[in-house]
Design a protein around this motif. Structure first.
Motif, PDB file in Angstrom:
ATOM      1  N   ARG A  11     -19.034  26.250 -31.105  1.00 43.59           N
ATOM      2  CA  ARG A  11     -19.515  27.544 -31.594  1.00 43.59           C
ATOM      3  C   ARG A  11     -19.306  28.644 -30.552  1.00 43.59           C
ATOM      4  O   ARG A  11     -19.190  28.371 -29.350  1.00 43.59           O
ATOM      5  N   SER A  12     -19.267  29.864 -31.048  1.00 46.71           N
ATOM      6  CA  SER A  12     -18.966  31.013 -30.185  1.00 46.71           C
ATOM      7  C   SER A  12     -20.121  31.366 -29.256  1.00 46.71           C
ATOM      8  O   SER A  12     -19.913  31.970 -28.199  1.00 46.71           O
ATOM      9  N   GLU A  13     -21.324  31.004 -29.636  1.00 42.94           N
ATOM     10  CA  GLU A  13     -22.529  31.288 -28.849  1.00 42.94           C
ATOM     11  C   GLU A  13     -23.420  30.054 -28.836  1.00 42.94           C
ATOM     12  O   GLU A  13     -23.270  29.165 -29.688  1.00 42.94           O
ATOM     13  N   PRO A  14     -24.360  29.941 -27.899  1.00 37.78           N
ATOM     14  CA  PRO A  14     -25.235  28.767 -27.823  1.00 37.78           C
ATOM     15  C   PRO A  14     -26.326  28.772 -28.893  1.00 37.78           C
ATOM     16  O   PRO A  14     -27.525  28.890 -28.612  1.00 37.78           O
ATOM     17  N   SER A  15     -25.906  28.636 -30.140  1.00 32.83           N
ATOM     18  CA  SER A  15     -26.838  28.670 -31.268  1.00 32.83           C
ATOM     19  C   SER A  15     -26.204  27.977 -32.470  1.00 32.83           C
ATOM     20  O   SER A  15     -24.992  28.093 -32.693  1.00 32.83           O
ATOM     21  N   GLY A  16     -27.029  27.266 -33.235  1.00 27.71           N
ATOM     22  CA  GLY A  16     -26.543  26.627 -34.442  1.00 27.71           C
ATOM     23  C   GLY A  16     -26.172  27.609 -35.522  1.00 27.71           C
ATOM     24  O   GLY A  16     -25.522  27.228 -36.510  1.00 27.71           O
ATOM     25  N   GLN A  17     -26.557  28.862 -35.383  1.00 29.67           N
ATOM     26  CA  GLN A  17     -26.200  29.889 -36.357  1.00 29.67           C
ATOM     27  C   GLN A  17     -24.929  30.657 -35.957  1.00 29.67           C
ATOM     28  O   GLN A  17     -24.423  31.469 -36.733  1.00 29.67           O
ATOM     29  N   ALA A  18     -24.425  30.390 -34.758  1.00 33.81           N
ATOM     30  CA  ALA A  18     -23.226  31.099 -34.298  1.00 33.81           C
ATOM     31  C   ALA A  18     -21.986  30.590 -35.032  1.00 33.81           C
ATOM     32  O   ALA A  18     -21.972  29.492 -35.597  1.00 33.81           O
ATOM     33  N   GLY A  19     -20.958  31.404 -35.035  1.00 33.87           N
ATOM     34  CA  GLY A  19     -19.736  31.065 -35.741  1.00 33.87           C
ATOM     35  C   GLY A  19     -19.028  29.861 -35.129  1.00 33.87           C
ATOM     36  O   GLY A  19     -19.046  29.645 -33.917  1.00 33.87           O
ATOM     37  N   VAL A  20     -18.376  29.072 -36.006  1.00 34.24           N
ATOM     38  CA  VAL A  20     -17.599  27.916 -35.563  1.00 34.24           C
ATOM     39  C   VAL A  20     -16.198  28.391 -35.180  1.00 34.24           C
ATOM     40  O   VAL A  20     -15.506  29.013 -35.978  1.00 34.24           O
ATOM     41  N   ILE A  21     -15.774  28.090 -33.960  1.00 37.17           N
ATOM     42  CA  ILE A  21     -14.458  28.539 -33.495  1.00 37.17           C
ATOM     43  C   ILE A  21     -13.464  27.378 -33.366  1.00 37.17           C
ATOM     44  O   ILE A  21     -12.291  27.585 -33.060  1.00 37.17           O
ATOM     45  N   GLY A  22     -13.911  26.162 -33.617  1.00 37.58           N
ATOM     46  CA  GLY A  22     -13.032  25.002 -33.551  1.00 37.58           C
ATOM     47  C   GLY A  22     -13.845  23.729 -33.612  1.00 37.58           C
ATOM     48  O   GLY A  22     -15.075  23.766 -33.750  1.00 37.58           O
ATOM     49  N   GLN A  23     -13.171  22.612 -33.549  1.00 39.17           N
ATOM     50  CA  GLN A  23     -13.836  21.315 -33.512  1.00 39.17           C
ATOM     51  C   GLN A  23     -13.221  20.463 -32.405  1.00 39.17           C
ATOM     52  O   GLN A  23     -12.059  20.633 -32.050  1.00 39.17           O
ATOM     53  N   ILE A  24     -14.023  19.545 -31.896  1.00 45.34           N
ATOM     54  CA  ILE A  24     -13.525  18.510 -30.996  1.00 45.34           C
ATOM     55  C   ILE A  24     -13.731  17.183 -31.699  1.00 45.34           C
ATOM     56  O   ILE A  24     -14.806  16.905 -32.240  1.00 45.34           O
ATOM     57  N   ASN A  25     -12.683  16.357 -31.714  1.00 43.23           N
ATOM     58  CA  ASN A  25     -12.680  15.121 -32.480  1.00 43.23           C
ATOM     59  C   ASN A  25     -13.067  13.918 -31.638  1.00 43.23           C
ATOM     60  O   ASN A  25     -13.019  13.953 -30.406  1.00 43.23           O
ATOM     61  N   ASP A  26     -13.410  12.830 -32.333  1.00 39.06           N
ATOM     62  CA  ASP A  26     -13.627  11.559 -31.662  1.00 39.06           C
ATOM     63  C   ASP A  26     -12.438  11.229 -30.777  1.00 39.06           C
ATOM     64  O   ASP A  26     -11.284  11.368 -31.200  1.00 39.06           O
TER      65      ASP A  26
END
Length: 278
Positions: free
Chosen positions: A34-49
């Motif tokens: 996420r873009s900021e340290p919050s669960g409501q912040a925008g998702v900017i990518g994912q990291i996979n297993d």
């Protein structure tokens, strides 16, 4: 397990204290960044297993995370587990060499090191890429000084060498040669595929193919033979029956002349054609 495309950005400079290596702890197979340290912040990518990333564990519940290829943001601390191993470049390559990707699966931990030139369209471009087995401190390939690209997709690290085939530069169309020289599959084994050539080539309409074929045929007697081979290859790759006949019988159209270096070039072109037509 699912794998999600990751937005790759240019590698930023991080000034966090005591960076640590980690991987995700998430039953979904990926964790959002996420873009900021919050669960409501925008998702900017994912990291996979399997992906190994760096993080700053000095926060309370949200940690700053970043990958070697440039994804940078925040992840909840509950989704991160420490990786307790040395998985860097182990002194290889000098001051500009750094990890590009680090990945673990099925007991194997790999690090891809080299020099990053740029990151475009989710692909890392660079040179002298070295794949290492971090647990056993083994080098798994021989680095090349040719331009290369590396990507992680569906649990597979692939390294591709670029600009490794002879291509004439004087045609009005831009030919982009590619040699898919080494694929590294992360599984219970490591498989390497050598010298699988490929072209990224211009696509023509039916009318354009007819005109290009007519021009090629009329100029075969006086044109540069290497350029004629390149043109005939590209036209044949465009799903054109007459072009295919010309290309596969080019020696007959020329009345001979496909020997020495020209013969080797033509045989290479035929190999490329067959690989691309599969």
């Amino acid at each position: 397990m699912k794998y999600t495309a990751i937005l790759l950005l240019l590698l930023p400079i991080h000034l966090f204290s005591q960076p640590r290596l980690g991987q995700i702890n998430d039953a979904d197979g990926y964790t959002n960044v996420r873009s900021e340290p919050s669960g409501q912040a925008g998702v900017i990518g994912q990291i996979n297993d399997g992906e190994i990333f760096e993080f700053d564990g000095s926060g309370s519940s949200w940690y700053k995370v970043w990958t070697n290829y440039g994804l940078s943001g925040y992840m909840h601390s509950s989704k991160i587990q420490d990786v307790k191993l040395e998985c860097g470049c182990n002194g290889y390559g000098g001051s500009n060499s750094k990890p590009m990707l680090r990945y673990t699966e099925a007991g194997r931990v790999l690090s891809v090191c080299g020099t990053i030139d740029s990151v475009e369209n989710k692909v890392i471009y660079g040179t002298e890429m070295l794949v290492q087995d971090c647990l056993h401190h083994e080098k798994l390939n021989e680095p090349s000084t040719l331009p290369q690209k590396v990507e992680l997709k569906d649990g597979r690290i692939s390294i591709t060498e670029l600009a490794n085939l002879p291509v004439s530069k004087s045609w009005k169309y831009n030919l982009v040669p590619v040699t898919k020289n080494s694929y590294f599959f992360i599984d219970d084994r490591l498989i390497t595929q050598i010298n699988a050539g490929a072209y990224s080539f211009p696509k023509f309409t039916a009318n354009e193919l007819e005109e290009e074929l007519k021009e090629l045929k009329s100029g075969l007697s006086s044109a540069s033979l290497p350029l004629s081979i390149d043109k005939a290859l590209v036209l044949a790759l465009n799903d054109c029956d007459d072009c295919e006949v010309l290309f596969l019988n080019l020696g007959d159209y020329l009345g001979g002349g496909l020997d020495g270096e020209n013969g080797e070039r033509y045989l290479e072109a035929v190999r490329i054609y067959k690989l691309n037509r599969k």
